[in-house]
Design an enzyme around this catalytic site. Sequence first.
Site, mmCIF file in Angstrom:
data_model
loop_
_atom_site.group_PDB
_atom_site.id
_atom_site.type_symbol
_atom_site.label_atom_id
_atom_site.label_comp_id
_atom_site.label_asym_id
_atom_site.label_seq_id
_atom_site.Cartn_x
_atom_site.Cartn_y
_atom_site.Cartn_z
ATOM 1 N N ASN A 15 1.640 -0.449 1.454
ATOM 2 C CA ASN A 15 3.001 -0.991 1.467
ATOM 3 C C ASN A 15 3.967 -0.147 2.297
ATOM 4 O O ASN A 15 5.097 -0.576 2.547
ATOM 5 C CB ASN A 15 3.511 -1.081 0.029
ATOM 6 C CG ASN A 15 4.576 -2.139 -0.157
ATOM 7 O OD1 ASN A 15 4.799 -2.966 0.717
ATOM 8 N ND2 ASN A 15 5.232 -2.112 -1.286
ATOM 9 N N SER A 16 3.561 1.034 2.720
ATOM 10 C CA SER A 16 4.444 1.965 3.421
ATOM 11 C C SER A 16 4.188 1.943 4.926
ATOM 12 O O SER A 16 3.112 2.362 5.369
ATOM 13 C CB SER A 16 4.229 3.388 2.890
ATOM 14 O OG SER A 16 4.747 4.357 3.780
#
Length: 219
Positions: A15-16
Amino acid sequence: MASSKSLIKYFFDINSPYSYIGFELLARLQSRHSSALAVQWSPVRIPAIFRNIHAKYKSPFIQIPEKTLHMERDLRHQCEYYGIEMRVPEGNTSAFLKAGNTVAAQRLIVAAGEEEVSQSPLIHAFYTRMWRDHLPMHEDAHLHEVLASLGIDQSTASSLIAKSKSPEVKQHFVDYTQEAIDDGAFGIPWMKVYRANEVNHESFFGSDRFHLIERHLGL
């Protein structure tokens, strides 16, 4: 922990976007120094790290609009510079991040490592699925698509997905996250860096610290 090779424990979440950049740069660093450097890919749950920080310091989880706008520009500049393929959503990066459910994907990465299936191609496939193609990865069908794209047969894929749901893999995923929190992580990518034949480590944060890590390790 002491080893004849230097070791980088890389804590990340699909997600980063900055973890994506860090993954690409670390893979290149390892390729240049494969005889002297090992990497342990350690998926974590970034919301849990943020919740820990919020509980301690009452720091807001939601990014301020100005920071979000800057992040979108900064990511584009970095990806252009490093030659990384990423399509950053325009104007709604925070909403895009919240919508990304990466738990199933990251547990699959843990399971792959435990079954001695190469993790790097799988991590790369999930990063490009989220940050280039903007596709989900939270259902078994999504995981099968990714594994098939890597040439993994359906039987092996089903076995890996089943293992990713086991209590042991779920606990290891929790343990990686807690290890990062215990080391003081306030964001990701977070790295625990061990020199060869040493048991102590130095911690580094961010996708722009690899020149310092390389110097620290004497590579």
